[in-house]
Design a protein around this motif. Structure first.
Motif, PDB file in Angstrom:
ATOM      1  N   LYS A 153      40.192  39.131  41.746  1.00 15.92           N
ATOM      2  CA  LYS A 153      39.498  38.403  43.043  1.00 15.92           C
ATOM      3  C   LYS A 153      38.268  38.055  42.734  1.00 15.92           C
ATOM      4  N   ASP A 154      37.419  38.984  41.840  1.00 18.40           N
ATOM      5  CA  ASP A 154      35.945  38.593  41.392  1.00 18.40           C
ATOM      6  C   ASP A 154      35.940  37.522  40.639  1.00 18.40           C
ATOM      7  N   LEU A 155      37.019  36.884  39.830  1.00 17.49           N
ATOM      8  CA  LEU A 155      37.340  35.942  38.946  1.00 17.49           C
ATOM      9  C   LEU A 155      37.835  34.754  39.748  1.00 17.49           C
ATOM     10  N   LEU A 156      38.842  34.943  40.713  1.00 18.23           N
ATOM     11  CA  LEU A 156      39.362  33.802  41.518  1.00 18.23           C
ATOM     12  C   LEU A 156      39.033  33.497  42.808  1.00 18.23           C
ATOM     13  N   GLN A 157      38.218  34.432  43.357  1.00 14.08           N
ATOM     14  CA  GLN A 157      37.481  34.017  44.597  1.00 14.08           C
ATOM     15  C   GLN A 157      36.022  34.694  44.474  1.00 14.08           C
ATOM     16  N   PRO A 158      35.176  34.013  43.596  1.00 13.48           N
ATOM     17  CA  PRO A 158      33.967  34.574  43.393  1.00 13.48           C
ATOM     18  C   PRO A 158      32.898  34.312  44.645  1.00 13.48           C
ATOM     19  N   ILE A 181      49.337  37.862  39.574  1.00 14.24           N
ATOM     20  CA  ILE A 181      49.264  39.515  39.529  1.00 14.24           C
ATOM     21  C   ILE A 181      48.511  39.721  41.001  1.00 14.24           C
ATOM     22  N   LEU A 182      47.524  38.960  41.467  1.00 14.31           N
ATOM     23  CA  LEU A 182      46.453  39.233  42.349  1.00 14.31           C
ATOM     24  C   LEU A 182      47.369  38.983  43.689  1.00 14.31           C
ATOM     25  N   GLN A 183      48.260  38.229  43.684  1.00 11.97           N
ATOM     26  CA  GLN A 183      49.132  38.136  44.760  1.00 11.97           C
ATOM     27  C   GLN A 183      50.603  38.989  44.775  1.00 11.97           C
ATOM     28  N   ASN A 184      50.345  39.889  44.010  1.00 13.70           N
ATOM     29  CA  ASN A 184      51.383  40.795  43.787  1.00 13.70           C
ATOM     30  C   ASN A 184      52.983  40.190  43.550  1.00 13.70           C
ATOM     31  N   ARG A 185      52.637  39.279  42.582  1.00 18.13           N
ATOM     32  CA  ARG A 185      54.114  38.602  42.103  1.00 18.13           C
ATOM     33  C   ARG A 185      54.229  38.785  40.777  1.00 18.13           C
ATOM     34  N   ASN A 192      59.396  28.427  43.412  1.00 18.78           N
ATOM     35  CA  ASN A 192      58.394  27.365  43.625  1.00 18.78           C
ATOM     36  C   ASN A 192      57.008  27.664  44.882  1.00 18.78           C
ATOM     37  N   ASN A 193      57.518  28.654  45.637  1.00 22.55           N
ATOM     38  CA  ASN A 193      56.663  28.966  46.737  1.00 22.55           C
ATOM     39  C   ASN A 193      55.676  29.788  46.004  1.00 22.55           C
ATOM     40  N   GLU A 194      56.077  30.531  45.334  1.00 21.14           N
ATOM     41  CA  GLU A 194      55.115  31.674  44.737  1.00 21.14           C
ATOM     42  C   GLU A 194      54.294  30.833  43.663  1.00 21.14           C
ATOM     43  N   LEU A 195      54.635  29.931  42.840  1.00 21.76           N
ATOM     44  CA  LEU A 195      53.933  29.248  41.921  1.00 21.76           C
ATOM     45  C   LEU A 195      52.963  28.302  42.855  1.00 21.76           C
ATOM     46  N   LYS A 196      53.391  27.888  43.867  1.00 23.86           N
ATOM     47  CA  LYS A 196      52.340  26.705  44.657  1.00 23.86           C
ATOM     48  C   LYS A 196      51.259  27.854  45.203  1.00 23.86           C
ATOM     49  N   ALA A 197      51.722  28.871  45.821  1.00 22.12           N
ATOM     50  CA  ALA A 197      50.590  29.903  46.285  1.00 22.12           C
ATOM     51  C   ALA A 197      49.685  29.985  45.148  1.00 22.12           C
ATOM     52  N   ALA A 198      50.138  30.363  43.988  1.00 19.39           N
ATOM     53  CA  ALA A 198      49.091  30.675  42.727  1.00 19.39           C
ATOM     54  C   ALA A 198      48.220  29.445  42.699  1.00 19.39           C
ATOM     55  N   PHE A 199      48.811  28.234  42.516  1.00 19.62           N
ATOM     56  CA  PHE A 199      48.190  26.999  42.341  1.00 19.62           C
ATOM     57  C   PHE A 199      47.194  26.843  43.449  1.00 19.62           C
ATOM     58  N   VAL A 256      39.767  44.862  32.175  1.00 21.12           N
ATOM     59  CA  VAL A 256      41.336  44.852  32.559  1.00 21.12           C
ATOM     60  C   VAL A 256      41.164  45.070  34.278  1.00 21.12           C
ATOM     61  N   PRO A 257      41.469  44.195  34.956  1.00 17.89           N
ATOM     62  CA  PRO A 257      41.298  44.279  36.630  1.00 17.89           C
ATOM     63  C   PRO A 257      42.184  45.425  37.127  1.00 17.89           C
ATOM     64  N   GLU A 258      41.731  45.938  38.263  1.00 15.81           N
ATOM     65  CA  GLU A 258      42.535  47.315  38.613  1.00 15.81           C
ATOM     66  C   GLU A 258      43.926  46.822  39.122  1.00 15.81           C
ATOM     67  N   GLU A 259      44.132  45.214  39.554  1.00 13.77           N
ATOM     68  CA  GLU A 259      45.435  45.163  40.011  1.00 13.77           C
ATOM     69  C   GLU A 259      46.693  45.237  38.894  1.00 13.77           C
ATOM     70  N   GLY A 260      46.299  45.170  37.618  1.00 13.81           N
ATOM     71  CA  GLY A 260      47.091  45.112  36.328  1.00 13.81           C
ATOM     72  C   GLY A 260      46.784  43.871  35.512  1.00 13.81           C
ATOM     73  N   THR A 261      47.685  43.540  34.712  1.00 18.96           N
ATOM     74  CA  THR A 261      47.358  42.638  33.870  1.00 18.96           C
ATOM     75  C   THR A 261      48.744  42.330  32.915  1.00 18.96           C
ATOM     76  N   LEU A 262      48.639  41.096  32.165  1.00 14.99           N
ATOM     77  CA  LEU A 262      49.551  40.589  31.097  1.00 14.99           C
ATOM     78  C   LEU A 262      49.382  41.601  29.861  1.00 14.99           C
ATOM     79  N   LEU A 263      50.436  41.854  29.214  1.00 13.02           N
ATOM     80  CA  LEU A 263      50.530  42.625  27.960  1.00 13.02           C
ATOM     81  C   LEU A 263      50.756  41.477  27.225  1.00 13.02           C
ATOM     82  N   TRP A 264      50.104  41.061  26.189  1.00 17.04           N
ATOM     83  CA  TRP A 264      50.715  39.908  25.395  1.00 17.04           C
ATOM     84  C   TRP A 264      50.901  40.436  23.875  1.00 17.04           C
TER      85      TRP A 264
END
Length: 361
Positions: A153-158, A181-185, A192-199, A256-264
């Protein structure tokens, strides 16, 4: 997060490793009549490793850089690209492999892969050799922020929503991981609805974004040095950013944000079109020698999947949680999985619309 001001940074610890490698592989003059062309990220192969290889073999390493997975894929899809080795990941490697544009790798020609566990091998599939791994997170200027970012949220909703100060990235996979990840997806969703919400979350953030150019590329070109204080970044990027800025105190940090992250997991693949297949295999085998893999990982400050190499690293690196995150972080992490091509195409359209809207402002 590990504070790095009180200890030497990983790239400054390479001297002991380099000395060890020098004893194992005596130098010989370089005669660069042959060369291998590597398609990769900028600053993603140790100069010491390159010099050691060129001195040992006389084969020059030429690097072509990309700054997003999409740009990489554009190059690999073009006939006659003359790439001998390419940095890939599971999804792209599998798709290009299915199109017979990448070689299915022969383990018999890569005996050093015995040092890489099946977990990492599975993360690259048939068409890639595990190279380095890490996390997606937030790089930030500790000297410019009042508090350490802890959440996506600090990055996406500054808090400074209308002040451009954030650098994102153009990659259609990784830029969507954080809002999902922030939206728990799931980061692998094709809904498409989840991708739209992320967009929509990314669109709301856009007024605070300076650029969608990869942060290392952007700051190395001397753009936004005085404005950027947060960026979507990969583990290890903060070290390059501190080198780029050249200021004291290593102000760029990583969390690494507290909600989790991508492991690449990044992989190395051999295009079927290369005329240097045997030499490409030799280079892959060279990179997986424990001493070389340790030198590369230490110099870059990025995690190696090579267990024997990790054992050779200085304790300061092995215990650095920004490089080797604790198990609790790994448990909250997600990995990319294969998905329908339509889902990837939707993601590309989303990022194209996002960037076009930003450029039109």
């Amino acid at each position: 997060m590990t504070e790095k001001n009180n200890k030497p940074a990983p790239w400054r610890m390479r001297s002991t490793l380099l000395m060890t490698v020098s004893l194992l592989f005596p130098s010989t003059p370089v005669h660069a009549a042959e060369h291998l062309t590597l398609l990769t990220w900028e600053e993603y192969l140790s100069e010491a490793v390159i010099e050691r290889w060129q001195a040992e073999t006389g084969v020059e390493i030429r690097q072509i850089y990309f700054d997003s997975g999409d740009k990489r894929d554009e190059v690999l899809a073009k006939p006659g690209h003359q790439i001998d080795l390419a940095l890939t990941e599971l999804i792209s490697a599998s798709r290009f492999g299915a199109r017979e544009l990448l070689e299915p790798l022969d383990d018999k020609q890569l005996p050093a892969l015995r040092h890489v566990s099946q977990r990492w091998r599975d993360s690259c599939g048939r068409y890639g050799v595990p190279y380095l791994w890490g996390t997606l997170g937030i790089a930030y200027r500790a000297d410019r922020l009042d508090r350490v970012p802890r959440s996506w949220k600090d990055l996406l909703q500054p808090a400074r929503a209308d002040e451009p100060h954030i650098i994102m990235m153009e990659d259609h996979e990784d830029i969507l991981a954080s809002p999902l990840i922030l939206q728990n997806r799931s980061i692998n969703t094709s809904d498409n609805n989840e991708l739209k919400a992320a967009f929509e979350l990314l669109m709301a953030q856009a007024s605070a974004v300076l650029t969608y150019e990869y942060v290392i590329t952007s700051l190395r070109s001397q753009r936004y040095l005085d404005q950027a204080d947060m960026a979507l970044a990969y583990s290890g990027d903060q070290q390059v950013l501190n080198e780029v800025e050249g200021v004291e105190g290593e102000p760029w940090r990583y969390v690494v944000p507290e909600e989790g992250t991508l492991l690449w997991v990044d992989c190395l693949s051999i295009p079927t079109s290369t005329g240097q297949k045997a030499l490409a295999y030799r280079f892959l085998e060279y990179l997986n020698q424990p001493e070389i893999a340790a030198l590369n990982a230490a110099d870059l400050g990025v995690a190696t999947p090579n267990a024997a190499a990790r054992a050779l690293l200085p304790e300061e690196i092995r215990e650095d949680s920004t490089i080797y995150p604790p198990e609790a972080v790994l448990e909250r992490s997600q990995v990319y999985q294969m998905r329908p091509l339509e889902g990837t195409q939707t993601r590309r359209r989303i990022i194209s619309a996002l960037i076009n809207a930003h450029d039109a402002r």
